[in-house]
Design an enzyme around this catalytic site. Sequence first.
Site, PDB file in Angstrom:
ATOM      1  N   ASP A 156     122.642  19.149  92.530  1.00 16.36           N
ATOM      2  CA  ASP A 156     122.751  18.029  93.471  1.00 16.36           C
ATOM      3  C   ASP A 156     123.095  16.786  92.660  1.00 16.36           C
ATOM      4  O   ASP A 156     122.224  16.231  92.018  1.00 16.36           O
ATOM      5  CB  ASP A 156     121.423  17.881  94.216  1.00 16.36           C
ATOM      6  CG  ASP A 156     121.393  16.700  95.160  1.00 16.36           C
ATOM      7  OD1 ASP A 156     122.441  16.092  95.402  1.00 16.36           O
ATOM      8  OD2 ASP A 156     120.288  16.393  95.658  1.00 16.36           O
ATOM      9  N   GLU A 186     123.436   7.501  95.305  1.00 19.26           N
ATOM     10  CA  GLU A 186     123.222   8.168  96.599  1.00 19.26           C
ATOM     11  C   GLU A 186     121.754   8.485  96.791  1.00 19.26           C
ATOM     12  O   GLU A 186     121.262   8.534  97.908  1.00 19.26           O
ATOM     13  CB  GLU A 186     124.043   9.462  96.663  1.00 19.26           C
ATOM     14  CG  GLU A 186     124.064  10.119  98.057  1.00 19.26           C
ATOM     15  CD  GLU A 186     122.912  11.093  98.322  1.00 19.26           C
ATOM     16  OE1 GLU A 186     122.739  11.491  99.487  1.00 19.26           O
ATOM     17  OE2 GLU A 186     122.177  11.455  97.375  1.00 19.26           O
ATOM     18  N   GLU A 187     121.051   8.754  95.670  1.00 17.68           N
ATOM     19  CA  GLU A 187     119.684   9.283  95.763  1.00 17.68           C
ATOM     20  C   GLU A 187     118.625   8.207  95.990  1.00 17.68           C
ATOM     21  O   GLU A 187     117.464   8.534  96.170  1.00 17.68           O
ATOM     22  CB  GLU A 187     119.335  10.070  94.477  1.00 17.68           C
ATOM     23  CG  GLU A 187     120.184  11.313  94.247  1.00 17.68           C
ATOM     24  CD  GLU A 187     119.827  12.474  95.176  1.00 17.68           C
ATOM     25  OE1 GLU A 187     119.003  12.283  96.090  1.00 17.68           O
ATOM     26  OE2 GLU A 187     120.390  13.557  94.989  1.00 17.68           O
ATOM     27  N   HIS A 297     116.167  19.219  94.406  1.00 16.88           N
ATOM     28  CA  HIS A 297     115.429  18.119  93.771  1.00 16.88           C
ATOM     29  C   HIS A 297     114.337  18.640  92.837  1.00 16.88           C
ATOM     30  O   HIS A 297     113.304  18.016  92.668  1.00 16.88           O
ATOM     31  CB  HIS A 297     114.858  17.145  94.817  1.00 16.88           C
ATOM     32  CG  HIS A 297     115.923  16.253  95.386  1.00 16.88           C
ATOM     33  ND1 HIS A 297     115.646  15.031  95.977  1.00 16.88           N
ATOM     34  CD2 HIS A 297     117.253  16.379  95.444  1.00 16.88           C
ATOM     35  CE1 HIS A 297     116.782  14.471  96.383  1.00 16.88           C
ATOM     36  NE2 HIS A 297     117.772  15.280  96.067  1.00 16.88           N
TER      37      HIS A 297
END
Length: 326
Positions: A156, A186-187, A297
Amino acid sequence: MLDLIDRLTRAHGPSGREDDVRRLIAAELGSHVEGTRTDALGNLIAWKGGDGPRVMLAAHMDEIGFMVTHVDDKGFLRYAVVGGMDHVGLPGQRVAFPEGRVGVIGAEPVDEPKDLKHEKLFIDPGTDAGIAVGDVAVFHRPLEQAGHRLIGKALDDRLGCAVLVEVARRLASTPNRVFFVFTVQEEVGLTATGALTATYGLQPAWGVAVDVTDTGDTPKARPPMEVALGKGPAVKVMDQSLICHPRVRRALEEAAVAAEVPFQREICEGGTDAGAIAVTREGVPAGVVSLPTRYLHGPSEMADLRDIEGAVALLLAFLGKPLPES
Ligand code: CO
Ligand code: ZN
């Protein structure tokens, strides 16, 4: 693509520190694109194609990480998580700071396992490694292959980055104006920061994010979910950030059929860059091609090479034909 994915997942790139990843991707793109530039926030934007409608493909360069908030007098580090991360399973994991400095996650003793929280955990860098408040570590794991399956950290969304690089390389000609956008941050936060600002600048007619998605194919997975590893890329219908635009979703599904790529429909939690793309300016029709990935994650995310190759073929078919302006 395996070597490309290996190089991309090795890079150190927590949110806001995407420089290593950006340098690597720019080198991988080389002369396969007409040009590249880096915008004010650090998004890498590459382009090629005809003068038809502007299509933006987005994949985020950043990965989740651990930002040092406090260094105690013995050198143990407390941290804040960068991005969403469960504390379960963290003790014993190895993390890496820039320049290859490695640490181990340790835990204070607790009476009950349920008492274990991020606040009870710390990073032990082994020696006085000159680490300071604000430094960021990421999971330290090599990429492994098991048959069609890949296991590693930061799948990811380095898988999405690998798909975009591969599409850029293989896209011989397209009537559309294609922008490959490798986004930052993005996270973190409520909005996909990099995707939002890049979209504002590019004003695309179509937006497609390429990102990982959860699967429902592990024992007693909750909530029930159709998506499984190895059954092809997923075309997103909805997540918590977006109901995908029917025009984009249809075009992606038609492209999968045309390319004879099996695909899955996906409804899931979480969000992607597409949520930000869709609400930029007066709105941009947006959709998502998702790469099914287990154990998201965490230090050992798992994906299937066939799904990744399928996503490349799907996107090549999608870009290959003239897309309507609206
Ligand atoms: Co993520
Ligand atoms: Zn992601």
